[in-house]
Design a protein around this motif. Structure first.
Motif, PDB file in Angstrom:
ATOM      1  N   SER A   1     -16.688  21.205   0.935  1.00 30.14           N
ATOM      2  CA  SER A   1     -15.531  20.313   0.992  1.00 30.14           C
ATOM      3  C   SER A   1     -14.332  21.016   0.376  1.00 30.14           C
ATOM      4  N   GLU A   2     -13.167  20.587   0.775  1.00 40.47           N
ATOM      5  CA  GLU A   2     -11.941  21.273   0.363  1.00 40.47           C
ATOM      6  C   GLU A   2     -10.808  20.261   0.267  1.00 40.47           C
ATOM      7  N   ARG A   3     -10.210  20.152  -0.879  1.00 38.76           N
ATOM      8  CA  ARG A   3      -9.022  19.305  -1.027  1.00 38.76           C
ATOM      9  C   ARG A   3      -8.024  20.081  -1.864  1.00 38.76           C
ATOM     10  N   GLY A   4      -6.870  20.334  -1.317  1.00 37.17           N
ATOM     11  CA  GLY A   4      -5.894  21.092  -2.078  1.00 37.17           C
ATOM     12  C   GLY A   4      -4.539  21.047  -1.402  1.00 37.17           C
ATOM     13  N   PHE A   5      -3.626  21.752  -1.973  1.00 42.11           N
ATOM     14  CA  PHE A   5      -2.243  21.776  -1.497  1.00 42.11           C
ATOM     15  C   PHE A   5      -2.165  22.181  -0.019  1.00 42.11           C
ATOM     16  N   SER A   6      -2.806  23.308   0.310  1.00 43.71           N
ATOM     17  CA  SER A   6      -2.602  23.856   1.654  1.00 43.71           C
ATOM     18  C   SER A   6      -3.261  23.015   2.732  1.00 43.71           C
ATOM     19  N   THR A   7      -4.320  22.291   2.393  1.00 43.95           N
ATOM     20  CA  THR A   7      -4.982  21.471   3.404  1.00 43.95           C
ATOM     21  C   THR A   7      -4.462  20.032   3.409  1.00 43.95           C
ATOM     22  N   SER A   8      -3.543  19.714   2.524  1.00 48.20           N
ATOM     23  CA  SER A   8      -2.980  18.365   2.471  1.00 48.20           C
ATOM     24  C   SER A   8      -1.572  18.306   3.036  1.00 48.20           C
TER      25      SER A   8
ATOM     26  N   ILE B   1     -13.033  28.542   4.611  1.00 47.84           N
ATOM     27  CA  ILE B   1     -13.130  27.242   5.277  1.00 47.84           C
ATOM     28  C   ILE B   1     -12.979  27.371   6.787  1.00 47.84           C
ATOM     29  N   GLN B   2     -13.172  28.587   7.298  1.00 46.33           N
ATOM     30  CA  GLN B   2     -13.062  28.816   8.741  1.00 46.33           C
ATOM     31  C   GLN B   2     -14.283  29.580   9.241  1.00 46.33           C
TER      32      GLN B   2
ATOM     33  N   GLY C   1     -12.342  25.067  11.957  1.00 49.13           N
ATOM     34  CA  GLY C   1     -12.660  24.726  10.577  1.00 49.13           C
ATOM     35  C   GLY C   1     -14.156  24.683  10.329  1.00 49.13           C
ATOM     36  N   ARG C   2     -14.569  25.284   9.226  1.00 48.45           N
ATOM     37  CA  ARG C   2     -15.975  25.233   8.775  1.00 48.45           C
ATOM     38  C   ARG C   2     -15.956  24.580   7.398  1.00 48.45           C
ATOM     39  N   VAL C   3     -15.778  23.264   7.406  1.00 52.33           N
ATOM     40  CA  VAL C   3     -15.490  22.548   6.176  1.00 52.33           C
ATOM     41  C   VAL C   3     -15.582  21.056   6.500  1.00 52.33           C
ATOM     42  N   VAL C   4     -15.800  20.240   5.485  1.00 51.04           N
ATOM     43  CA  VAL C   4     -15.764  18.800   5.735  1.00 51.04           C
ATOM     44  C   VAL C   4     -14.387  18.446   6.301  1.00 51.04           C
TER      45      VAL C   4
ATOM     46  N   THR D   1      -9.160  19.637   8.962  1.00 52.53           N
ATOM     47  CA  THR D   1      -8.806  20.075   7.608  1.00 52.53           C
ATOM     48  C   THR D   1      -7.883  21.287   7.656  1.00 52.53           C
ATOM     49  N   ILE D   2      -7.940  22.041   8.747  1.00 51.71           N
ATOM     50  CA  ILE D   2      -7.091  23.248   8.822  1.00 51.71           C
ATOM     51  C   ILE D   2      -5.989  23.098   9.870  1.00 51.71           C
ATOM     52  N   ASN D   3      -5.836  21.901  10.424  1.00 57.43           N
ATOM     53  CA  ASN D   3      -4.865  21.795  11.520  1.00 57.43           C
ATOM     54  C   ASN D   3      -3.453  21.511  11.012  1.00 57.43           C
ATOM     55  N   ALA D   4      -2.521  21.374  11.970  1.00 61.43           N
ATOM     56  CA  ALA D   4      -1.108  21.253  11.603  1.00 61.43           C
ATOM     57  C   ALA D   4      -0.686  19.822  11.281  1.00 61.43           C
ATOM     58  N   MET D   5      -1.589  18.872  11.506  1.00 59.93           N
ATOM     59  CA  MET D   5      -1.314  17.432  11.270  1.00 59.93           C
ATOM     60  C   MET D   5      -0.177  16.928  12.148  1.00 59.93           C
TER      61      MET D   5
END
Ligand SMILES: Cc1cc2nc3c(=O)[nH]c(=O)nc-3n(C[C@H](O)[C@H](O)[C@H](O)COP(=O)(O)OP(=O)(O)OC[C@H]3O[C@@H](n4cnc5c(N)ncnc54)[C@H](O)[C@@H]3O)c2cc1C
Length: 108
Positions: A36-43, A57-58, A79-82, A87-91
């Motif tokens: 799992s990953e929660r941080g600045f770059s993924t938020s 995470i990829q 993405g290879r992550v919860v 989690t790695i997209n541009a939103m």
């Protein structure tokens, strides 16, 4: 023993696991290859240059040599992550035009 095993905690897997587990009598195991990953770059929306540096995470897929790119290879991001690739997209999102959906429904 579980009733269902869902492989992959990307958007699709999470929705399937969440819907299945709405029934309290049903047990669901959701399996994810990454952590799992929660941080600045993924938020932060559109923080792709920062996210892309996070190799952990990829999946790190590469296309084959592209003949029309002088044999160069291209990163194929996944993405290879919860959260999977979400989690790695541009939103970036687009609100659908209701008339499009109505039109599609009429042509069924
Ligand atoms: C770089 C990039 C930018 C994007 N930008 C946008 C955007 O701005 N807006 C938008 O709407 N969409 C965007 N998308 C698309 C969106 O992220 C995907 O459509 C969405 O994530 C797909 O969800 P999914 O659940 O089908 O698959 P994925 O998100 O790929 O999830 C699959 C999950 O399964 C896991 N998995 C795979 N194999 C196994 C295994 N054998 N065992 C265990 N786990 C496994 C993976 O690790 C992953 O977590 C982008 C995608 C990428 C790659």
């Amino acid at each position: 023993m579980v009733d269902y095993i869902v492989v992959g905690a990307g958007p699709a897997g999470c929705v399937v696991a969440a819907r299945l587990s709405e029934d309290p009598g049903t047990t669901v195991l959701l399996v994810e290859a990454g952590g799992s990953e929660r941080g600045f770059s993924t938020s932060m929306p559109a923080a792709l240059p920062f996210v892309y540096q996070r190799k952990r995470i990829q999946w790190g897929y590469l296309a084959g040599p592209e003949p029309h790119l002088d044999g160069r290879t291209i990163d194929e991001k996944a993405g290879r992550v919860v959260g999977g690739s979400s989690t790695i997209n541009a939103m970036i999102y687009n609100r659908g035009n209701p008339m499009d959906y109505d039109g599609w429904a009429e042509t069924r």
